[in-house]
Every structure is written in structure tokens, then in C-alpha cells.
Enzyme design. Structure first.
Site, PDB file in Angstrom:
ATOM      1  CB  ALA A  63      28.100  19.162 -13.923  1.00 26.90           C
ATOM      2  N   GLY A 102      26.833  14.350 -11.958  1.00 27.97           N
ATOM      3  CA  GLY A 102      26.903  13.908 -13.349  1.00 27.97           C
ATOM      4  C   GLY A 102      27.779  12.676 -13.525  1.00 27.97           C
ATOM      5  CD  GLU A 105      22.687  13.169 -12.961  1.00 28.79           C
ATOM      6  OE1 GLU A 105      23.570  14.044 -13.004  1.00 28.79           O
ATOM      7  OE2 GLU A 105      21.480  13.413 -13.023  1.00 28.79           O
ATOM      8  CD  GLU A 125      23.783  16.385  -8.918  1.00 27.83           C
ATOM      9  OE1 GLU A 125      23.529  15.711  -7.894  1.00 27.83           O
ATOM     10  OE2 GLU A 125      24.222  15.887  -9.957  1.00 27.83           O
TER      11      GLU A 125
HETATM   12  N1  COA Z   1      33.403  21.401 -10.928  1.00 28.16           N
HETATM   13  C1  COA Z   1      34.417  22.282 -10.964  1.00 28.16           C
HETATM   14  N2  COA Z   1      35.429  22.273 -10.076  1.00 28.16           N
HETATM   15  C2  COA Z   1      35.402  21.342  -9.113  1.00 28.16           C
HETATM   16  C3  COA Z   1      34.370  20.404  -9.005  1.00 28.16           C
HETATM   17  C4  COA Z   1      33.333  20.447  -9.979  1.00 28.16           C
HETATM   18  N3  COA Z   1      32.331  19.576  -9.960  1.00 28.16           N
HETATM   19  N4  COA Z   1      34.600  19.611  -7.940  1.00 28.16           N
HETATM   20  C5  COA Z   1      35.747  20.034  -7.406  1.00 28.16           C
HETATM   21  N5  COA Z   1      36.234  21.075  -8.101  1.00 28.16           N
HETATM   22  C6  COA Z   1      37.492  21.790  -7.857  1.00 28.16           C
HETATM   23  C7  COA Z   1      37.478  22.549  -6.540  1.00 28.16           C
HETATM   24  O1  COA Z   1      36.974  23.853  -6.705  1.00 28.16           O
HETATM   25  C8  COA Z   1      38.937  22.556  -6.172  1.00 28.16           C
HETATM   26  O2  COA Z   1      39.566  23.574  -6.917  1.00 28.16           O
HETATM   27  P1  COA Z   1      40.781  24.418  -6.298  1.00 28.16           P
HETATM   28  O3  COA Z   1      41.840  23.415  -5.984  1.00 28.16           O
HETATM   29  O4  COA Z   1      41.099  25.383  -7.368  1.00 28.16           O
HETATM   30  O5  COA Z   1      40.221  25.084  -5.072  1.00 28.16           O
HETATM   31  C9  COA Z   1      39.453  21.229  -6.690  1.00 28.16           C
HETATM   32  O6  COA Z   1      38.497  20.819  -7.683  1.00 28.16           O
HETATM   33  C10 COA Z   1      39.551  20.136  -5.647  1.00 28.16           C
HETATM   34  O7  COA Z   1      38.307  20.051  -4.949  1.00 28.16           O
HETATM   35  P2  COA Z   1      38.234  19.874  -3.347  1.00 28.16           P
HETATM   36  O8  COA Z   1      36.810  19.921  -2.986  1.00 28.16           O
HETATM   37  O9  COA Z   1      39.160  20.835  -2.705  1.00 28.16           O
HETATM   38  O10 COA Z   1      38.843  18.399  -3.204  1.00 28.16           O
HETATM   39  P3  COA Z   1      38.414  17.225  -2.228  1.00 28.16           P
HETATM   40  O11 COA Z   1      39.318  16.108  -2.540  1.00 28.16           O
HETATM   41  O12 COA Z   1      38.304  17.738  -0.842  1.00 28.16           O
HETATM   42  O13 COA Z   1      36.937  16.810  -2.653  1.00 28.16           O
HETATM   43  C11 COA Z   1      35.152  16.205  -4.140  1.00 28.16           C
HETATM   44  C12 COA Z   1      36.687  16.258  -3.909  1.00 28.16           C
HETATM   45  C13 COA Z   1      34.917  15.746  -5.552  1.00 28.16           C
HETATM   46  C14 COA Z   1      34.499  15.260  -3.144  1.00 28.16           C
HETATM   47  C15 COA Z   1      34.581  17.634  -3.928  1.00 28.16           C
HETATM   48  O14 COA Z   1      35.324  18.539  -4.716  1.00 28.16           O
HETATM   49  C16 COA Z   1      33.131  17.791  -4.315  1.00 28.16           C
HETATM   50  O15 COA Z   1      32.263  17.485  -3.548  1.00 28.16           O
HETATM   51  N6  COA Z   1      32.886  18.334  -5.532  1.00 28.16           N
HETATM   52  C17 COA Z   1      31.565  18.652  -5.983  1.00 28.16           C
HETATM   53  C18 COA Z   1      30.837  17.449  -6.457  1.00 28.16           C
HETATM   54  C19 COA Z   1      29.473  17.838  -6.944  1.00 28.16           C
HETATM   55  O16 COA Z   1      28.739  18.563  -6.322  1.00 28.16           O
HETATM   56  N7  COA Z   1      29.148  17.336  -8.097  1.00 28.16           N
HETATM   57  C20 COA Z   1      27.895  17.617  -8.692  1.00 28.16           C
HETATM   58  C21 COA Z   1      28.056  18.778  -9.578  1.00 28.16           C
HETATM   59  S1  COA Z   1      26.530  19.149 -10.352  1.00 28.16           S
END
Ligand code: COA
Length: 686
Positions: A63, A102, A105, A125
Site C-alpha cells: 500500500a 498489499g 495480497e 505490515e
Molecule cells: N508507500 C509509500 N512509499 C514507499 C513505500 C510504500 N509502501 N515503500 C517505499 N516507499 C518509498 C520510500 O519512502 C522511499 O522514498 P524516498 O526515496 O523519498 O525516501 C522510496 O520509496 C524507496 O524506498 P527504500 O526503502 O529507500 O528502497 P529499498 O529499495 O531499500 O527498499 C522496499 C524497497 C520496497 C523493500 C522498502 O521500501 C519497503 O520495505 N517498503 C515498505 C513495504 C511495506 O511495508 N509494504 C506494506 C505496506 S502496508
């Protein structure tokens, strides 16, 4: 379909592609595009099967976390999923990168999932204080079984594609680089063969065993300590119980209620704040993002003690050669042996192979000569905390190190500028303050000296991230961010025990708040004798001094504020408690009972106050950096968001009143922010 979604049809197979950098999060346009594309493909008679794929570095990573704090715009994810799941044609999710939250999901609403070997899937999450609220708690156990689903959702760690395949979450692993072609072919074959299409919600193979109440009871018991203070894990377990006990639609409804409880909780707000705060630390307003970094391919560490050894391990772990220098052979040998022993423990736990151990030790070059550091790119000094000693070392390094090498000090409170002044190239000098144990703790404070060059600072921050740390930038001051912030807690704890509460009560309140241990247990662990006690000048004037004089130096002497058995398990100490009571009697203060909340506020409001002071001085760039530093450097409970976020939750007026009542002067910045009705945790240094 729209700016982030394309739909192409080739030879009877529709491909829906999401392209929404950086991580294809499920923002409103992505949801709109998905819904429209699947509806169109379903209605198109030329389409016999549908593939969902993503462009860029990853499949949908979840999400859009920023949306949780705002009104919903565009279709609800549940409605998008309903359209995908209702497809009468075979649907296949093509997964690369990470299918998270998501994202997974949505993939679970397809009939099939194929992935490349490097892909990972997960429902993280819980790390945001939430549960998977788009059917994850209901669909995952139906495929993977209850124990695996609980582990994935409560642990939050993504799993590799091969493991996901074993668990039935992924149907087929396909070669890297051939994901789309393979997914299309998989979909076409399913259509050609007329494969019976069963929605995940209608499957139940995962629920065939291990679903009894004892499975849940055991899980709760096993993780009780880790759950403490968090709301999400308990709700996840409840949602999975519902998946087992109820038909899908009812379980799904229950999941929704449990999700709603979490999304509005302070715990989840705090954890979402930390998610972005942690990423924000990398941004330094006056240093451009594209500032060239100095290549770091080799490292030197001066000092083979606990700190130096731990620091060296960070670099060996990422395959960089490390030269470690000590003055005496015996100390050097001991340091190297400790590094090997630490790796051996990891091998024994099955988390590293013996070959990896040999590889890492092979990258380590022990030396007695600083001259051996002549060619390395980054030198980190980790010797005893004495300014003159550090200055002497940096003076010598000046003549030895390459002119462009970065010279870093691991000092925890000394003046980095004074250390830099011992060289002719202060622009290459920076602080890199690790926390003990340095190979484990995630915080790295990068200390920017008056003359540190921008590229040296940017490189030190990037190096921190390369070795898996969260790097937070600090200016020079006594104790930098984390240690300076926590000093007032210790002072307040020492003062409070003179007013009534015993050390064990104070510690108990801190543990209940969420700290791994309280200040007195911490003193016993570190050693009372090493925190500024001097036998020569000790005058029985504080509880700590008297305990030190009695030889009660902490765990290492089987007694400090607590008594310890041979396994270092603590119990209240009648001797130490008597010392405290004697001081209470002498203090002349009114003694009374304190509630847990009062104890927490007496100890932690001064920490908030210190945070406001150091922000006013420009030591940290922004309040959220301070919160991140405390969470990663001191185990400050993440579900409070850190001291400054917590202060806003408590209310700044209450903080100010509490400080005044306890005889502290509130920091001017705190008063200004409170008067303006602003939030402390949003403060940025101009
Ligand atoms: N929603 C909004 N923004 C998100 C996001 C999300 N789910 N996931 C990542 N971003 C943004 C980060 O804030 C970052 O923004 P910035 O460059 O402005 O700081 C950018 O995307 C890159 O994320 P980053 O974590 O720095 O990259 P990464 O390659 O190290 O890791 C992921 C990528 C996807 C593994 C990691 O971002 C992550 O774990 N995201 C969350 C996933 C999550 O919890 N999903 C469930 C949501 S309910």
C-alpha cells in the site's frame, strides 16, 4: 489505461503492467489502473488469460503508506481485488523484486503466481503497526498453513521465492530474465488446458492441519516478550484465528475490524512515522544528492578492542579487506581471536557457513604498524577515549594515509574538530560513532566537523548504509545525539531514587514503557566503575560512589544495584537497597509513592527537553533524526515513535509542566513550539 498502467493483448493473453516508480506502491492511480485493466480484459472476448506484471525494480511493494493518514481517493483496494478475483479467465501474477503487503495480497487474488528466484514475498505490515488488511490474514493461511502464515505476518520478514514455492504461495519459479514470457506461457497453457480455476479464498489445503487452539496459545506464549507494547501482533493472531474458525467473508470482515483498530492507534502512527523518518536521515539539505562519493574499497581500523573488532566485522561482512592495527601483539591476537569467535557463534547457529567464516577472516589483515594503512581508503580510529591519544594518532596518520583517504574517529563524546586539528587535512576528518556491539547495533552517528568536506560527509553516510546501518548526521557536541539525549535520563533516575522509588521500581517502569532494560540494570551491565568513578577522589557522596567503594561494580562483581547469580540473573539486593534507603533518609526530600507514569515522565521529559536544546543548537538536522537515533542506538521503543514523537502524543504543555514541577527549566524551543501549537517531531533546523 492511465499514466501508470498499460494493457496489451497478444495472441489471446492480456498483460497488465504497472509502472509507478520507485516501488509500484498501490497509490490511487495504480488502483484505478488495475481495476480498469482487469475489467477491460475480462470483458474482451479476444482475451483468454491475464498476466499482472510490474516494470522497474520490483513487483508492487505494498500500500502507499502515506495514504493511511489521509482521506481515501479513488477505488478501495478491496474493490480492485474483487474485480481481479472475479476473473473467469486464468490470472497469473509475475513477481520480481519484492511482492510486499498489499502487493502480495493483490497477487493472492490471482489464480496463480510465478516468480524469479531472486524475488521475495512478504507481509511486513507488522513493522508499521498494522496487519495485512487486504485479505492477507485470510488468504495466506489457506495456502501456507497457520504456523508459516503467523511467522510471516508477525515476524514481518519477507521470504525467498524457493521457500514461498515450498509453502504453496508461489506456483512456479522461472528463470531470471524470462519472467514475462514464462508468465504469459503459464497463463496460456492454463487457458488451453481448461484448468479448473479455484480462487485462493476457496482453497483450504493450508487449513488441513495445525489449526487447533493450542497452536495459537503456544504462539502467543512463545512471543509474549517480543509482543510487549505492540498492538499489531496480537491482532494478527486474532485475525488468523478468524480465518480458521469462520467462513471467508466473515473472517475477512473480522480482519477489517482488527485493521481499523490498528490504523488509528498511536503505536501504528509512531511506526509509520519511523518508516519515513529512517529514510529521511539520508537527506542532508545542504549537500546535493548527486555529490560524488569517495570510493571506499578498503578499510583500516586502529584498535582491536571490543569496538575496533566489531567495527572491522561490519566491513568484512560486505567483503571489504580490513587492516586492523594494534600497538601490542598480545592485544592484537586477542582481538582477532574474538572476531573469529563471534563468527564461529554465527556458524554454530547455522547462519553462516564455515567457508564464509574463512573468507571473512581471509580479508582481515592484523598489523602492528600504522604504516600498513598507507593505501587504504577509509581509516577508523577506535582507541581509548582520550583526546591527546587520538590527536597523536591522527597526527601520525596525517603523514601515513593517502591524501584523499577518509580519517574517521569512533569517539563517543570528544571534540572531532580538535582531533581534526591534529592533521593538515581537517576536511578529510569525520566522526563515525558506532554503538556497542558495533557489529550488531544499527545506529551509526556520522559527526560532521567544522571543516569536514561535503564529499567526506556524504561518503561516510553512504558507507554506513552499505554496512547495513542507519546513519544519522550529528554536529559536534559532548555526546553527540544519542548519548547526549540519554544522559538526562540517568541523572533523573539517580535523583528520583532519593525521593522514594527503589531502583528496581524505576527499572520496572522503564521496561513497562518498552525499553529492553532500565537505567540501573544498564549501569550494572556496563560497570559502575567505568562511568566516571575514580577511587582516588571517591567521597561516598552518591549511591553509585558508595556502591563502587563497596566493590559493587555491577554484573562483573556479582553485585551492583542488584545481586547476580552465576548465570548473571538479577535479584533485588538488600545491601544495595539499604544504601539507597540511607541516602533517602539523608536527602531531606519528602518521600512518597510514585506511579509508573510519574516515574516515566520524571525520567523521560528531561530527555525531550535535551532534544529541544540540541535541535536549537543545530546539532541534529531534524527532530525525526533524533527519534531514529534513539530507537536504533538505545532501544527506545519504536511504538512510541521516539522521544520527540512521544512528547507530541503526551502533549507539549504536559511536558513543560512536568519539567517545571521537577525543577527543570524547559528549553526555549520547546516553549516556542508549544506556544505556536506546532509539533515538535516535525521540527527541521532551518
Ligand atoms: N508507500 C509509500 N512509499 C514507499 C513505500 C510504500 N509502501 N515503500 C517505499 N516507499 C518509498 C520510500 O519512502 C522511499 O522514498 P524516498 O526515496 O523519498 O525516501 C522510496 O520509496 C524507496 O524506498 P527504500 O526503502 O529507500 O528502497 P529499498 O529499495 O531499500 O527498499 C522496499 C524497497 C520496497 C523493500 C522498502 O521500501 C519497503 O520495505 N517498503 C515498505 C513495504 C511495506 O511495508 N509494504 C506494506 C505496506 S502496508
Amino acid at each position: 489505461m492511465n499514466a501508470v498502467t498499460t494493457l496489451t493483448v497478444e495472441d489471446g493473453v492480456a498483460v497488465v503492467t504497472i509502472d509507478s516508480p520507485p516501488v509500484n506502491a498501490l497509490s490511487a492511480p495504480v488502483r484505478e489502473g488495475l481495476k480498469a485493466a482487469f475489467a477491460q480484459a475480462e470483458g474482451d472476448d479476444a482475451v483468454r488469460a491475464i498476466v499482472l506484471a510490474c516494470a522497474g525494480r520490483t513487483f508492487i511493494a505494498g500500500a502507499d503508506i502515506r495514504e493511511f493518514d489521509s482521506e481515501l481517493v479513488g477505488p478501495h483496494l478491496h474493490d480492485v481485488q474483487a474485480v481481479i478475483e472475479a476473473s473467469t479467465k486464468p490470472t497469473v501474477a509475475a513477481i520480481h523484486g519484492t511482492a510486499l503487503g498489499g502487493g502480495l495480497e493483490v497477487a493472492l487474488c490471482c489464480h496463480f503466481r510465478v516468480a524469479v528466484p531472486s524475488a521475495r514475498v512478504g507481509l511486513p505490515e507488522v513493522a508499521l503497526g498494522l496487519l495485512p488488511g487486504a485479505g492477507g490474514t485470510q488468504r495466506l493461511p489457506r495456502l501456507a498453513g497457520v504456523p508459516a502464515a503467523l511467522d510471516m505476518m508477525v515476524g514481518g520478514r519477507p521470504i525467498r521465492a524457493d521457500k514461498a514455492c515450498e509453502l504453496g504461495i508461489i506456483d512456479k519459479i522461472v528463470p531470471e530474465g524470462e519472467l514475462l514470457a514464462e508468465a504469459v506461457s503459464y497463463a496460456r497453457k492454463a487457458a488451453d488446458a481448461g484448468t479448473k480455476l479455484v480462487r485462493v479464498r476457496d482453497r483450504s489445503e493450508g487449513l488441513a492441519q495445525d489449526t487447533g487452539p493450542e497452536v495459537f496459545a503456544e504462539f502467543r506464549k512463545k512471543h509474549a516478550r517480543a509482543f510487549h507494547g505492540f498492538k499489531a501482533p496480537a491482532n494478527i493472531v486474532k485475525a488468523v484465528e478468524a480465518a480458521v474458525a469462520l467462513p471467508f467473508d466473515e473472517g475477512f470482515k473480522r480482519e477489517g475490524e482488527l485493521f481499523e483498530e490498528l490504523v488509528h492507534s498511536n503505536e501504528s502512527k509512531a511506526q509509520r512515522y519511523q518508516f519515513f523518518a529512517e529514510r529521511e536521515t539520508a537527506k542532508i539539505p545542504d549537500i546535493p544528492k548527486d555529490m560524488p562519493h569517495i570510493p571506499v574499497k578498503s578499510v583500516g581500523v586502529i584498535g582491536a578492542g571490543t569496538m575496533g573488532g566489531g567495527i572491522a566485522m561490519n566491513f568484512l561482512n560486505i567483503g571489504l579487506p580490513v587492516t586492523i592495527v594494534e600497538a601490542k601483539q598480545e592485544v592484537l591476537d586477542r582481538g582477532v581471536a574474538t572476531i573469529r569467535k563471534n563468527y564461529q557463534i554465527t556458524v554454530d547457529k547455522g547462519r553462516m557457513t564455515a567457508e564464509q567464516l574463512d573468507e571473512r577472516m581471509g580479508l582481515l589483515k592484523p598489523s602492528l604498524a600504522m604504516d600498513d594503512l598507507a593505501q587504504v581508503d577509509l581509516i577508523i580510529e577506535a582507541v581509548f577515549e582520550k583526546l591527546e591519544l587520538k590527536q597523536e594518532i591522527f597526527g601520525k596518520l596525517d603523514g601515513i594515509a593517502r591524501p584523499d583517504a577518509i580519517l574517521a574517529s569512533n569517539t563517543s563524546f570528544l571534540d572531532v574538530d580538535a582531533i581534526a586539528a591534529a592533521t593538515q587535512r581537517p576536511e578529510t576528518v569525520v566522526g563515525m560513532h558506532f554503538f556497542s556491539p558495533a557489529n550488531v547495533m544499527k545506529l551509526l552517528e556520522v559527526v560532521r566537523g567544522e571543516k569536514s568536506s561535503d564529499s567526506v560527509v556524504a561518503t561516510a553516510m553512504a558507507v554506513g548504509r552499505r554496512i547495513g546501518k542507519v546513519a544519522v548526521l550529528s554536529r559536534v557536541c559532548d555526546g553527540f545525539i544519542a548519548n547526549r539525549m540519554m544522559a538526562p535520563r540517568m541523572e533523573a533516575a539517580q535523583a528520583l531514587i532519593l525521593e522514594g522509588p527503589m531502583p528496581s521500581q524505576v527499572d520496572k517502569a522503564m521496561v513497562a514503557y518498552g525499553f529492553p532494560m532500565g537505567p540501573f540494570a544498564m549501569l550494572d551491565l556496563v560497570g559502575l566503575d567505568v562511568i566516571g568513578w575514580d577511587a582516588a577522589t571517591s567521597s561516598s557522596s552518591t549511591v553509585t560512589e558508595v556502591l563502587c567503594e563497596m566493590g559493587r561494580w555491577g554484573q562483573k562483581k556479582s553485585g551492583g544495584f542488584y545481586d547476580y547469580d552465576e548465570k548473571r540473573r538479577p535479584s533485588p539486593s538488600p545491601v544495595a537497597d539499604q544504601v539507597v534507603r540511607d541516602f533517602q533518609a539523608k536527602s531531606g526530600k519528602q518521600h512518597r509513592e510514585f506511579s509508573e507514569r510519574e516515574i516515566v515522565e520524571r525520567l523521560l521529559f528531561p530527555v525531550v527537553n535535551e532534544g529541544a536544546k540540541l535541535l536549537d543548537e543545530g546539532i541534529a538536522i531534524r527532530a525525526s533524526d533524533v527519534d531514529v537515533a534513539l530507537v536504533y542506538g538505545y532501544g527506545w521503543p519504536v511504538f512510541t515513535g521516539g522521544p520527540l514523537f512521544w512528547a507530541d502524543i503526551v502533549g507539549l504543555d504536559r511536558v513543560i509542566a512536568g519539567l517545571e514541577a521537577a525543577g527543570h527549566e524547559p528549553a526555549p524551543l520547546l516553549e516556542r513550539i508549544a506556544a505556536d501549537g506546532r509539533k515538535l517531531h516535525q521540527y527541521q533546523v532551518a
